[in-house]
Motif scaffolding. Structure first.
Motif, PDB file in Angstrom:
ATOM      1  N   UNK A 295     -41.814  33.662  26.151  1.00  0.00           N
ATOM      2  CA  UNK A 295     -41.333  34.983  25.905  1.00  0.00           C
ATOM      3  C   UNK A 295     -42.241  36.020  27.224  1.00  0.00           C
ATOM      4  N   UNK A 296     -43.482  35.669  27.554  1.00  0.00           N
ATOM      5  CA  UNK A 296     -44.394  36.410  28.407  1.00  0.00           C
ATOM      6  C   UNK A 296     -45.294  35.465  29.109  1.00  0.00           C
ATOM      7  N   UNK A 297     -46.405  35.621  29.895  1.00  0.00           N
ATOM      8  CA  UNK A 297     -47.110  34.782  30.322  1.00  0.00           C
ATOM      9  C   UNK A 297     -48.041  33.939  29.512  1.00  0.00           C
ATOM     10  N   UNK A 298     -47.981  32.734  29.262  1.00  0.00           N
ATOM     11  CA  UNK A 298     -48.557  32.073  28.330  1.00  0.00           C
ATOM     12  C   UNK A 298     -49.920  31.603  28.982  1.00  0.00           C
ATOM     13  N   UNK A 299     -50.746  32.484  28.824  1.00  0.00           N
ATOM     14  CA  UNK A 299     -52.369  32.355  29.432  1.00  0.00           C
ATOM     15  C   UNK A 299     -53.318  32.843  28.615  1.00  0.00           C
ATOM     16  N   UNK A 300     -52.985  33.185  27.170  1.00  0.00           N
ATOM     17  CA  UNK A 300     -53.924  33.754  26.508  1.00  0.00           C
ATOM     18  C   UNK A 300     -54.281  32.755  25.379  1.00  0.00           C
ATOM     19  N   UNK A 301     -55.605  33.052  24.782  1.00  0.00           N
ATOM     20  CA  UNK A 301     -55.875  32.152  23.716  1.00  0.00           C
ATOM     21  C   UNK A 301     -54.985  32.191  22.361  1.00  0.00           C
ATOM     22  N   UNK A 302     -54.597  33.430  22.130  1.00  0.00           N
ATOM     23  CA  UNK A 302     -53.940  33.511  20.689  1.00  0.00           C
ATOM     24  C   UNK A 302     -52.245  33.385  20.969  1.00  0.00           C
ATOM     25  N   UNK A 303     -51.723  32.509  20.089  1.00  0.00           N
ATOM     26  CA  UNK A 303     -50.289  32.237  20.346  1.00  0.00           C
ATOM     27  C   UNK A 303     -49.469  33.085  19.167  1.00  0.00           C
ATOM     28  N   UNK A 304     -48.252  33.363  19.420  1.00  0.00           N
ATOM     29  CA  UNK A 304     -47.445  34.240  18.468  1.00  0.00           C
ATOM     30  C   UNK A 304     -46.101  33.493  18.611  1.00  0.00           C
ATOM     31  N   UNK A 305     -45.548  32.921  17.460  1.00  0.00           N
ATOM     32  CA  UNK A 305     -44.267  32.297  17.531  1.00  0.00           C
ATOM     33  C   UNK A 305     -43.098  33.045  16.903  1.00  0.00           C
ATOM     34  N   UNK A 306     -42.160  33.168  17.707  1.00  0.00           N
ATOM     35  CA  UNK A 306     -40.975  33.973  17.343  1.00  0.00           C
ATOM     36  C   UNK A 306     -39.736  33.049  16.768  1.00  0.00           C
ATOM     37  N   UNK A 307     -39.075  33.428  15.524  1.00  0.00           N
ATOM     38  CA  UNK A 307     -37.891  32.658  15.045  1.00  0.00           C
ATOM     39  C   UNK A 307     -36.755  33.385  15.143  1.00  0.00           C
ATOM     40  N   UNK A 308     -35.588  32.853  15.394  1.00  0.00           N
ATOM     41  CA  UNK A 308     -34.371  33.501  15.776  1.00  0.00           C
ATOM     42  C   UNK A 308     -33.928  34.115  14.271  1.00  0.00           C
ATOM     43  N   UNK A 309     -33.051  35.134  14.717  1.00  0.00           N
ATOM     44  CA  UNK A 309     -32.341  35.742  13.510  1.00  0.00           C
ATOM     45  C   UNK A 309     -30.980  34.806  13.660  1.00  0.00           C
ATOM     46  N   UNK A 310     -29.880  35.362  12.730  1.00  0.00           N
ATOM     47  CA  UNK A 310     -28.765  34.367  12.536  1.00  0.00           C
ATOM     48  C   UNK A 310     -28.071  34.129  13.653  1.00  0.00           C
ATOM     49  N   UNK A 311     -28.075  34.975  14.950  1.00  0.00           N
ATOM     50  CA  UNK A 311     -27.281  34.767  16.117  1.00  0.00           C
ATOM     51  C   UNK A 311     -27.931  33.725  16.781  1.00  0.00           C
ATOM     52  N   UNK A 312     -29.332  33.362  16.383  1.00  0.00           N
ATOM     53  CA  UNK A 312     -29.663  32.018  16.875  1.00  0.00           C
ATOM     54  C   UNK A 312     -30.637  32.047  18.209  1.00  0.00           C
TER      55      UNK A 312
END
Length: 223
Positions: free
Chosen positions: A6-23
């Motif tokens: 969802x953005x530039x994956x170049x950092x040490x900390x990750x955040x994982x996003x999970x979808x709402x009902x629309x998927x």
């Protein structure tokens, strides 16, 4: 695609996003642009990524998400976020990660109904089936918001007295109108619209039928 950056994956900390009902997790993208010090990954509904795999249990969905998280980040601590149905998914993913002996540092749950309240307010009224016209309105409202387009004032009236096949055809017409308004021609095809419909119905039933097997102990929980 099951998981995407969802953005530039170049950092040490990750955040994982999970979808709402629309998927779809794409609607988190604007938020992630402001998180410049965190790598953000969004999960889509499994039924969207793999149309022939309509899993009907939150626990089994979470197993697939956990396996992908293991690939991206073998060791904790983990940071998870979910909106609406995504909050249920984030909770179950956290539970399974902790069962594996891994540390969940943060779980953010936004606008997620407790199971008992969901059943009382929705399943009892709908017989555990989401009303087809409500499903169409939910999808159109979501896509219109995503594309920054206004909704027609008579949106609800347009979907009355139609059977399911007519509703799916009308849904494609509305989404096609929205995508053409912003110069897109191939984001929503009749096939994609049907898969989206099935995935949301599937997610609704999985949400209603979910029974948490144990509690979790993250360091921080934001509701």
């Amino acid at each position: 695609e099951l998981c995407f950056s969802l953005n530039s994956p170049c950092k040490e900390k990750n955040l994982f996003f999970f979808p709402a009902l629309v998927g779809l997790s794409v609607f988190y993208q604007q938020l992630c642009h402001s998180l410049s010090d965190i790598s953000c990954y969004g999960f889509n509904a499994i039924g969207l990524a793999h149309p022939n795999t309509m899993i009907k249990k939150v626990e089994e969905m979470a197993e697939i998400y956990v396996a992908k998280i293991d690939q991206l980040q073998p060791q904790g601590p983990y940071h998870l976020l979910g909106h609406s149905f995504g909050g249920i998914l984030a909770y179950e993913v956290a539970r399974q990660l902790e069962q594996k002996g891994k540390v969940v540092d943060l779980i953010v749950i936004i606008d997620t109904y407790p199971r008992g309240l969901l059943i009382e307010n929705q399943a009892a009224e709908m017989g555990k089936q989401i009303a087809a016209k409500d499903l169409v309105i939910m999808i159109v409202e979501f896509v219109a918001s995503l594309l920054g387009q206004p909704l027609p004032p008579s949106l609800i009236d347009k979907f009355q007295e139609l059977d399911q096949e007519e509703l799916i055809d009308r849904l494609f017409s509305e989404l096609d109108r929205l995508q053409k308004a912003v110069g897109i021609t191939n984001l929503f095809t009749p096939y994609i619209v049907r898969v989206l419909w099935e995935a949301i119905e599937n997610n609704f039933l999985a949400n209603v039928n979910y029974q948490c097997l144990s509690t979790i102990s993250p360091k921080k929980t934001l509701l």
